[in-house]
Design an enzyme around this catalytic site. Structure first.
Site, PDB file in Angstrom:
ATOM      1  N   GLY A 110      14.406  14.420  -5.683  1.00  0.00           N
ATOM      2  CA  GLY A 110      15.412  13.473  -6.138  1.00  0.00           C
ATOM      3  C   GLY A 110      14.809  12.393  -7.019  1.00  0.00           C
TER       4      GLY A 110
ATOM      5  N   ASP B 299      -2.017  16.514  -0.265  1.00  0.00           N
ATOM      6  CA  ASP B 299      -1.496  16.507  -1.642  1.00  0.00           C
ATOM      7  C   ASP B 299      -2.065  15.318  -2.425  1.00  0.00           C
ATOM      8  OD1 ASP B 299      -0.084  17.621  -3.702  1.00  0.00           O
ATOM      9  OD2 ASP B 299       1.817  16.659  -3.200  1.00  0.00           O
TER      10      ASP B 299
ATOM     11  N   GLY C  70      11.234  13.200  -8.876  1.00  0.00           N
ATOM     12  CA  GLY C  70      10.442  14.286  -8.322  1.00  0.00           C
ATOM     13  C   GLY C  70      11.332  15.468  -8.003  1.00  0.00           C
TER      14      GLY C  70
ATOM     15  N   GLY D 135      11.544   6.954 -11.894  1.00  0.00           N
ATOM     16  CA  GLY D 135      10.836   8.218 -11.789  1.00  0.00           C
ATOM     17  C   GLY D 135      11.683   9.274 -11.100  1.00  0.00           C
TER      18      GLY D 135
ATOM     19  N   LYS E 136      13.666   5.976  -2.790  1.00  0.00           N
ATOM     20  CA  LYS E 136      13.661   7.411  -3.096  1.00  0.00           C
ATOM     21  C   LYS E 136      14.966   8.019  -2.594  1.00  0.00           C
ATOM     22  CE  LYS E 136       9.799   9.583  -2.728  1.00  0.00           C
ATOM     23  NZ  LYS E 136       8.578  10.215  -2.164  1.00  0.00           N
TER      24      LYS E 136
ATOM     25  N   VAL F 258      13.855   8.226  -8.063  1.00  0.00           N
ATOM     26  CA  VAL F 258      13.325   6.993  -7.484  1.00  0.00           C
ATOM     27  C   VAL F 258      13.831   5.812  -8.310  1.00  0.00           C
ATOM     28  CG1 VAL F 258      11.260   5.714  -6.814  1.00  0.00           C
ATOM     29  CG2 VAL F 258      11.249   8.212  -6.712  1.00  0.00           C
TER      30      VAL F 258
END
Length: 597
Positions: free
Chosen positions: A322, A431, A319, A317, A338, A324
């Site tokens: 950066g 969030d 974000g 993944g 991460k 993952v």
């Protein structure tokens, strides 16, 4: 001659229909094309912006494509013109799309970063000219004063360096802001400044040319200029001493050598000092971990070994901060790593370490370690093999059963309840959304991504802060009063719960008028077709109608006005009641299709 005249009566009916169809199709196509009239900005009337060249710069990395910098300059100037007339700074996504899709702009403008400057995303994205004057008054005054001196003469390096320094300082007013959020505030200030200088295109152009450059290059030029001025002043102060006679030639030689060494040393130290004034704040926060978290430190070699040197085959993944990666530590534990490479998000993830270093709960993702290096940082978590809730709700293949959805909702609510009642303090996540709800081996839900979390000390009702969160999940009352408390998380959870029920996005863009999910749910409840009209089609009717209606009413109460919202403890109790109803209905020999789990 009459024999050659066209007679419609001789034209076959099929040909007539084809002609009419072609005319209608051509007309509809022409009408459907975006034109400059659809755009609310006054584009194309500025004589000195040239968006076909690559001379506009990338604005410190804000733009993804350097060759759309010229178009970006024209877009900013047009925003300034509009702000001068209306007081509004940013366009909404529809208005912006109408402008960027006109023939006036080239194709390379699309997806180059301009689209980040839209209203409705919280923070400075909703600011007006008055808001900037009120909330960012000092930043506006500083930018106006420092950039007023920007010129194209010999003092360009110094004047542009001062302007750039003031531009970068806008970020320092809020230590919690991410890079994109800070950029949106910076451009809000710049558009406001542009609106006040709209008649002086030459001045605005010079400011844009300065700020659009690479900040490191400007900083280096500014440091060199300052160092040279510093040395020049030292040499000037020694002019009057030249009349002093030196006793011997040896003394002159020694004095000259010592003076030269002193000048070189002063030049070196002044450059170091100048550079530190620009970078001190940025470097001070990079990967600075809280005291007492040293037992979580992991060697850099362990991180690279676990991920096979960040092999793309282990990528799971990405974000804003950066990528993952999945990996396996030397103790055979499976982890998610991460990799933080974006400096603008380092402070955010330092807060995540602070939040998770001392907090442990089955429904919170466990932070297993971290690694800090000069140029990069890593956060190491337990691996949740079933991904996040968003992938299951909105993916084409994945389907969650009704019972699974209720259990995920209960787990998530339990995690929030724990945070809100943490001993001696309250932790507000800020969030909550499907992508931040991870699913373990048995689909147990775990809250993740505490980068925006806020701690409210014992005895305090709320904490004040700039608006943070994700568009569509942010409490409208929090957006207006900037007061952080658990009720904001409850609102966000209510939106997520509506998505669990319906499988719908947070805003329905397929309607003639985009409608927030909570308002769409209310519209179904008013016509009495709650479960059949609002339920996720993927459930295929396999749910308890009674439990569905109970859960939907609970979700709507979470998104109601603050004084009418339940606590997370009450949310957990009602969700468990819905699960109990569903479990009994599924085991009953007389249940209907609507009562299956």
């Amino acid at each position: 001659m009459h024999a050659h005249k066209w007679h419609w009566t001789k034209c076959p009916k099929r040909a007539i229909f084809i002609c009419i169809f072609i005319l209608i199709t051509t007309f509809n196509f022409a009408v459907s094309q975006p034109t400059s009239n659809d755009c609310v900005l006054n584009l194309g009337n500025s004589s000195w912006f040239s968006f076909s060249s690559c001379e506009g710069g990338d604005w410190g990395g804000f733009l993804y494509k350097k060759c759309c910098g010229g178009a970006f300059q024209e877009y900013l100037y047009a925003l300034g013109q509009r702000a001068n007339q209306t007081g509004q700074i940013y366009l909404d996504s529809t208005e912006q799309s109408n402008c960027l899709n006109t023939k006036h702009f080239e194709d390379n403008v699309l997806s180059c970063g301009i689209e980040k400057l839209t209203s409705g995303g919280g923070g400075c994205s909703g600011f007006s000219i008055n808001d900037v004057h009120h909330r960012l008054r000092d930043n506006l005054r500083s930018l106006k004063e420092k950039c007023e001196l920007v010129s194209s003469g010999d003092d360009w390096d110094q004047s542009c360096g001062s302007c750039m320094k003031s531009w970068e300082d806008i970020h320092s007013n809020n230590s919690e802001s991410t890079k994109d959020e800070s950029d949106i505030c910076r451009f809000a200030v710049l558009v406001t400044l542009t609106s006040s200088r709209i008649e002086d295109e030459t001045r605005v152009r010079k400011i844009y040319q300065c700020l659009g450059q690479d900040s490191d290059k400007v900083r280096s030029m500014y440091c060199n200029q300052q160092a040279n001025l510093f040395v020049h002043r030292i040499l000037q102060t020694g002019e009057h001493k030249r009349s002093i006679k030196i006793g011997t030639g040896i003394c002159i030689l020694i004095g000259g050598i010592l003076g030269l060494v002193a000048i070189v040393l002063i030049l070196y130290l002044s450059k170091r000092w100048c550079k530190s004034t620009f970078l001190q704040e940025k470097d001070a926060s990079k990967c600075a971990m809280p005291k007492g978290s040293g037992n979580l430190a992991v060697p850099i070699k362990e991180v690279y070994s676990a991920t096979n040197n960040l092999n793309e085959l282990n990528f799971i993944g990405e974000g804003t901060a950066g990528k993952v990666y999945k990996g396996t530590l030397s103790n055979k534990q499976h982890v998610a790593v991460k990799h933080i490479i974006n400096d603008g998000y380092v402070e955010t993830f330092v807060r995540e370490v602070r939040s998770l270093s001392y907090v442990r709960h089955p429904n919170l993702v466990a932070l297993l370690g971290y690694c800090e290096n000069k140029k990069e940082c890593f956060l190491i978590y337990e691996l949740c093999p079933n991904g996040n809730l968003s992938e299951w709700l909105f993916g084409k293949k994945n389907v969650l059963s009704w019972i699974q959805r209720l259990e995920i909702a209960i787990d998530s609510a339990t995690g929030l309840w724990f945070l809100h009642t943490f001993p001696e303090r309250c932790i507000v996540h800020r969030d909550i959304k499907p992508t931040n709800i991870l699913l373990g081996t048995n689909f147990e839900a775990k809250l993740s991504d505490f980068g925006l979390s806020k701690v409210i000390e014992l005895g305090e009702a709320y904490a004040s802060s700039e608006v943070r969160g994700t568009f569509g999940y942010v409490d409208p009352e929090y957006q207006s009063n900037h007061q952080v408390n658990p009720l904001g998380d409850i609102y966000s959870f209510g939106v997520v719960l509506l998505q669990i029920l319906s499988g719908k996005k947070v805003i329905n863009m397929n309607m003639n008028k985009p409608l927030p999910l909570n308002k769409l749910a209310k519209s179904f409840s008013r016509v009495g077709s709650i479960s059949t009209g609002f339920a996720d089609p993927k459930l295929d009717g396999n749910y308890s109608a009674e439990a569905f209606d109970l859960t939907l009413k609970l979700a709507l109460s979470c998104t109601a006005l603050r004084q009418h919202r339940p606590s997370m403890e009450q949310v957990v109790i009602q969700l468990k009641e819905a699960l109990d109803i569903s479990t009994k209905a599924s085991s009953s020999p007389h249940h209907s299709t609507q009562d299956l789990s």
